[in-house]
Design a protein around this motif. Sequence first.
Motif, PDB file in Angstrom:
ATOM      1  N   PHE A   1      -1.656   4.344   1.733  1.00  0.00           N
ATOM      2  CA  PHE A   1      -1.762   3.063   1.043  1.00  0.00           C
ATOM      3  C   PHE A   1      -1.173   1.899   1.834  1.00  0.00           C
ATOM      4  N   GLY A   2      -0.682   2.147   3.045  1.00  0.00           N
ATOM      5  CA  GLY A   2      -0.142   1.053   3.841  1.00  0.00           C
ATOM      6  C   GLY A   2       1.087   0.443   3.219  1.00  0.00           C
ATOM      7  N   ASP A   3       0.976  -0.799   2.782  1.00  0.00           N
ATOM      8  CA  ASP A   3       2.144  -1.522   2.284  1.00  0.00           C
ATOM      9  C   ASP A   3       2.244  -1.543   0.773  1.00  0.00           C
ATOM     10  N   THR A   4       1.364  -0.853   0.069  1.00  0.00           N
ATOM     11  CA  THR A   4       1.354  -0.996  -1.381  1.00  0.00           C
ATOM     12  C   THR A   4       1.800   0.273  -2.093  1.00  0.00           C
ATOM     13  N   TYR A   5       2.166   0.098  -3.351  1.00  0.00           N
ATOM     14  CA  TYR A   5       2.567   1.191  -4.243  1.00  0.00           C
ATOM     15  C   TYR A   5       1.668   1.048  -5.462  1.00  0.00           C
ATOM     16  N   PRO A   6       0.514   1.707  -5.473  1.00  0.00           N
ATOM     17  CA  PRO A   6      -0.502   1.391  -6.483  1.00  0.00           C
ATOM     18  C   PRO A   6      -0.145   1.767  -7.912  1.00  0.00           C
TER      19      PRO A   6
END
Length: 582
Positions: A537-542
């Motif tokens: 997810f790279g830089d995100t926390y979905p």
Amino acid sequence: MTIAESFDVVVVGSGAAGAMAALRSADHGLKVLIVEQAQKFGGTSATSGGVMWIPNHGLDGNGDDTRDSALQYLDATIGVPVNRHRLEAYVDEAPRMLAYLRSTGVSFLSAAWPDYFPDCPGARADRSVLVPTFDGRRLGDRRYALMREQYNRFKLFGRYAMDLTETFALMMQSKGWRTVAGRMIGRYWLDRQTRRISHRDRRFTQGAALMGATYEQVFARGVELRLETKLERLLVNDQGEVTGLEVSNFGRRYSLEARHGVVLAAGGFEWNQELRDRFYPVPGLTRHSSTPEDGNRGEALIAAEKLGASTEHTEQGWWIPTMTLPMKGASNFHEIHQAAFDVGRPWSVVVNRRGVRFVDEACGYDQFGQAMVRDHLETGANMPCWLIFDAKFRRKFSAGGLMPTVHTPERKVPADWWDHYIFKSDTIEDLARKISLPVGAVARTVANMNAYAASGVDPEFGRGMNAYDRMFGDPASTPNPNLGPIDTAPFYAVPINNGDLGTKGGLRCDAQARVLDGAGNAIPGLYAAGNNAASPFGDTYPGAGATIGPAMTFGYVAANAIAERAFNQRTAPHTACAEAAI
């Protein structure tokens, strides 16, 4: 060094990623060993909330979720370039992993937990799944005590296990919460048989439930687990293939052959200050992490880098606000307490050291941490920031490790906590002076929050104005459950640090969980999953469970890839002989 023993697959690390890689490999008919450097198994996963973010899982009315809507949501929330093939592999394989785990006998429940960016296209409130309470004694009395135990923050009075329903009832002091607490306490003490074995509650909840149920299946398949066994280095042959590893146990070193693959699932590097300083724009301190103390030091990442492995997203962490308190009964030692939901409760505000707000305090905890990083880079006046609250908040809610007055009245707060860990004053102005914040700025910020509480609208950051915020607010506070006037003395403040649930970046991997070198080529025989690998997810926390969901999914993917490699390796010699004969 001679090879001491031989296995088809060796898994480094016993958390969710390692357990799944071992379970799936065993079901492929492979001989598997898990090595764990700690004295207990289960990794950080066993101490967690145990939630998995699984789009399109199909449980309990989730049948109308789709691959496209999940990717739409992820595309709307991810802010940096990511490996598209790996991201799509997660969306495709996560439901298959869950279906496989269910087929082994592990049960799941769908949680009504909003995605962390509820206003983005494709967002839902049913993608998080968890395992119901598991009877830890099913692991056997010896193993029951050897699974890593949850932190005190996941237990009532540091002793009684809580599931999420019980946690929220007690956290919000909702109707009947005393009855809930009484049942938990009575159930524990009436279990006299277990009390003869251990103080630990036989009820494994949250992360312990997930790991207990999974390890019941792992052990049933004859997978071997070795504790106190640390990875020292990876072994390669002349062709650059990873063929095994060297490990140590209480100083004794020996080597293990992994005929078909090594899976690195040993967690991140949050407890390695040197790596934090190397990778993070604002390094923070190891001791602010909320993962098991000194547990994840990045040894597996370092070992892979020595073979030419590359990394990505290492500037990112799975952030969560934390605060520090002395350990009761041992004041020279400290405990880290999560404050994920405390910072967004009514009758409170969070300010930086300039006395001003910098975020919607009720947002997702990872977003909160990212905001701390951004604000510190811009102002140099964050890390820590300050949670300021009044007597109404103090009566009802926790502030990190400071429990509400029903649990910890003022007379029970240790004397050495006051004005060192927890600050208290009869006026906001005096409180600001105590914590060395600009008095005028703090007073204006509190006055603004009181006005927002009256109107129900936060024009600065929109606190309490989306589904995720409101889920953790207080319905009794109207017209906005996340806002309430900070107007009842005494007033309090606690410093909030940018803690973490682990590191978000790690070894760069492809869609098959194979570790990649600097040129983007797979290192033969080497796989990674969990926080040992970079997040898809790279830089995100979905959403809730976005750490454990990918951990278990790519553990599953790695096992499938290894099984395919094992088949090819077994059949390749016959092909070669046939060609030679021709």
